[in-house]
Design an enzyme around this catalytic site. Structure first.
Site, mmCIF file in Angstrom:
data_model
loop_
_atom_site.group_PDB
_atom_site.id
_atom_site.type_symbol
_atom_site.label_atom_id
_atom_site.label_comp_id
_atom_site.label_asym_id
_atom_site.label_seq_id
_atom_site.Cartn_x
_atom_site.Cartn_y
_atom_site.Cartn_z
ATOM 1 N N SER A 96 10.646 5.761 9.513
ATOM 2 C CA SER A 96 10.111 5.282 10.788
ATOM 3 C C SER A 96 10.518 3.831 11.021
ATOM 4 O O SER A 96 10.357 2.983 10.141
ATOM 5 C CB SER A 96 8.588 5.399 10.790
ATOM 6 N N CYS A 102 3.286 8.243 1.787
ATOM 7 C CA CYS A 102 3.670 7.229 2.767
ATOM 8 C C CYS A 102 3.970 5.940 2.018
ATOM 9 O O CYS A 102 3.110 5.401 1.311
ATOM 10 C CB CYS A 102 2.545 7.021 3.787
ATOM 11 N N CYS A 146 -1.749 1.374 8.135
ATOM 12 C CA CYS A 146 -0.901 0.430 7.421
ATOM 13 C C CYS A 146 -1.530 -0.956 7.360
ATOM 14 O O CYS A 146 -1.916 -1.528 8.370
ATOM 15 C CB CYS A 146 0.462 0.320 8.116
ATOM 16 N N GLU A 200 0.820 -1.208 0.000
ATOM 17 C CA GLU A 200 0.000 0.000 0.000
ATOM 18 C C GLU A 200 0.859 1.267 0.000
ATOM 19 O O GLU A 200 1.946 1.298 0.571
ATOM 20 C CB GLU A 200 -0.887 0.027 1.251
ATOM 21 N N CYS A 259 -1.133 -3.088 14.762
ATOM 22 C CA CYS A 259 -0.914 -2.889 13.332
ATOM 23 C C CYS A 259 -1.499 -4.010 12.490
ATOM 24 O O CYS A 259 -1.310 -5.191 12.792
ATOM 25 C CB CYS A 259 0.580 -2.761 13.061
ATOM 26 N N CYS A 283 4.678 -7.805 7.019
ATOM 27 C CA CYS A 283 5.617 -7.397 8.072
ATOM 28 C C CYS A 283 5.710 -8.522 9.098
ATOM 29 O O CYS A 283 4.731 -9.241 9.328
ATOM 30 C CB CYS A 283 5.107 -6.118 8.742
ATOM 31 N N CYS A 306 3.573 -6.085 15.847
ATOM 32 C CA CYS A 306 3.051 -5.051 16.737
ATOM 33 C C CYS A 306 1.545 -5.235 16.943
ATOM 34 O O CYS A 306 0.800 -5.476 15.980
ATOM 35 C CB CYS A 306 3.336 -3.668 16.173
ATOM 36 N N LEU A 331 7.561 4.174 19.409
ATOM 37 C CA LEU A 331 7.826 3.905 20.825
ATOM 38 C C LEU A 331 6.629 3.228 21.487
ATOM 39 O O LEU A 331 6.726 2.103 21.956
ATOM 40 C CB LEU A 331 8.146 5.220 21.533
#
Length: 347
Positions: A193, A104, A335, A91, A118, A111, A115, A217
């Site tokens: 990032s 972006c 994302c 994307e 996400c 991935c 996380c 973070l």
């Protein structure tokens, strides 16, 4: 047949040399590919027909195709799902601000960071994107904006994937986009990032290009960050902060700490106070991001009162803080959301 999309002018000239094609032709070809949207040699009408035939016999121009396009109701956000030649997808989001247009960019198909907040990681990592596939996302948006009399002003390497796990291709793409024969993007207009890949942060500090570093973070303690971000078990918060401080000292660039606010998980005044203590004295700022809800994760955003309380707590402790303006919520701009929707539909 060699795909030349993603090559620098110098690399293309070397490839042409094998077929006794003069080096100056490389300059013409890259400008057609990167500035004029050419997807085939037939479009390059300042090259002879014989040369175009020769090029087509040995080379290809493989650009990803758009398989889904979503426009936000306010017209400020466009989200594309690109499909690459092997069927993998990623994307890209265009955000139109009063001060400029930002793209972006994704760096991986999927991935593996895991996380909790996400959508990108729900189906795991399929593969790294090549330098050409990363650059193509920006160049495709630049083609669109050119028709509107506009340009890409900044990019954020903040889409699907962990860019520092695909370091060489990411840096190659940024260097390509910086060239005047592509879009001439200034390095100071780039933000990268990372979830906190410490060796990558240390390597980036030595790269010699003045891009801005953003650290995901999302928690002020080791225990909570490990719960939200499994990568913290490999690269602990303390090591990430040390590497970020060293990056700021070496580059003289302010580090931004991204902090996604999640209701009843990391949004209390106590966490705000802990975060302020953690960052006091650093060349740094905090970007607060109320979570863009991901249904599969069962995580929700705090109410407005909790968000503003968290922000004020940081401000009262003299921590530079911004609250991210929401863009694209109505088109699943977080994302991985669009990619997952199509994958689950079997498309």
């Amino acid at each position: 047949m060699k795909n030349i999309f993603g090559l620098t002018k110098e690399a293309l000239a070397d490839a042409l040399k094998e077929y006794d094609i003069p080096r100056f032709r490389a300059d013409q070809i890259v400008r057609w590919m990167y500035q004029r949207g050419a997807a085939s040699f037939d479009a390059m009408d300042n090259l002879s027909k014989a040369l175009r035939t020769q090029l087509a016999a040995h080379f290809s121009i493989e650009r990803p195709k758009v398989v889904s396009r979503l426009h936000s109701a306010d017209g400020a956000t466009i989200k594309l799902l690109y499909e690459f030649t092997d069927g993998q997808t990623a994307e890209t989001v265009l955000m139109c601000h009063p001060y400029g247009n930002s793209v972006c960019v994704s760096t991986q198909a999927g991935c593996r960071m895991g996380c909790a907040f996400c959508a990108s990681t729900l189906h795991g990592l399929q593969r790294n994107l090549t330098a050409g596939e990363i650059a193509a996302q920006v160049i495709g948006m630049a083609d669109f904006l050119r028709q509107e009399g506009a340009r890409v002003d900044t990019i954020v390497v903040m889409g699907s994937g962990e860019p520092l796990e695909n370091y060489d291709n990411v840096i190659a793409a940024l260097r390509l986009l910086h060239e005047e024969y592509t879009i001439g993007l200034g390095y100071r207009g780039v933000t990268l990032s990372t979830s906190g890949i410490v060796p990558g942060i240390e390597r980036l500090a030595k790269e010699g290009i003045p891009i801005s570093l953003s650290i995901s973070l999302h928690a002020p303690t080791e225990e909570l960050r490990s719960k939200i971000m499994p990568v913290n078990c490999i690269y602990p918060l303390s090591d990430v902060l040390r590497a970020a401080r060293a990056y700021a000292e070496r580059t003289k660039r302010r580090v931004t700490y991204e902090y996604i606010l999640i209701r009843d998980l990391n949004d209390s005044a106590r966490e705000a106070e802990q975060l302020a203590k953690l960052l006091r004295g650093q060349l740094a700022s905090v970007n607060l991001i109320p979570i863009n809800p991901v249904a599969e994760r069962n995580l929700f955003r705090p109410d407005k009162a909790a968000i503003h309380r968290f922000q004020k707590t940081l401000e009262d402790r003299r921590i530079a803080v911004t609250l991210r303006r929401e863009m694209g919520t109505d088109i699943q701009a977080a994302c991985g959301q669009l990619r997952n929707r199509l994958m689950e539909a079997g498309l």
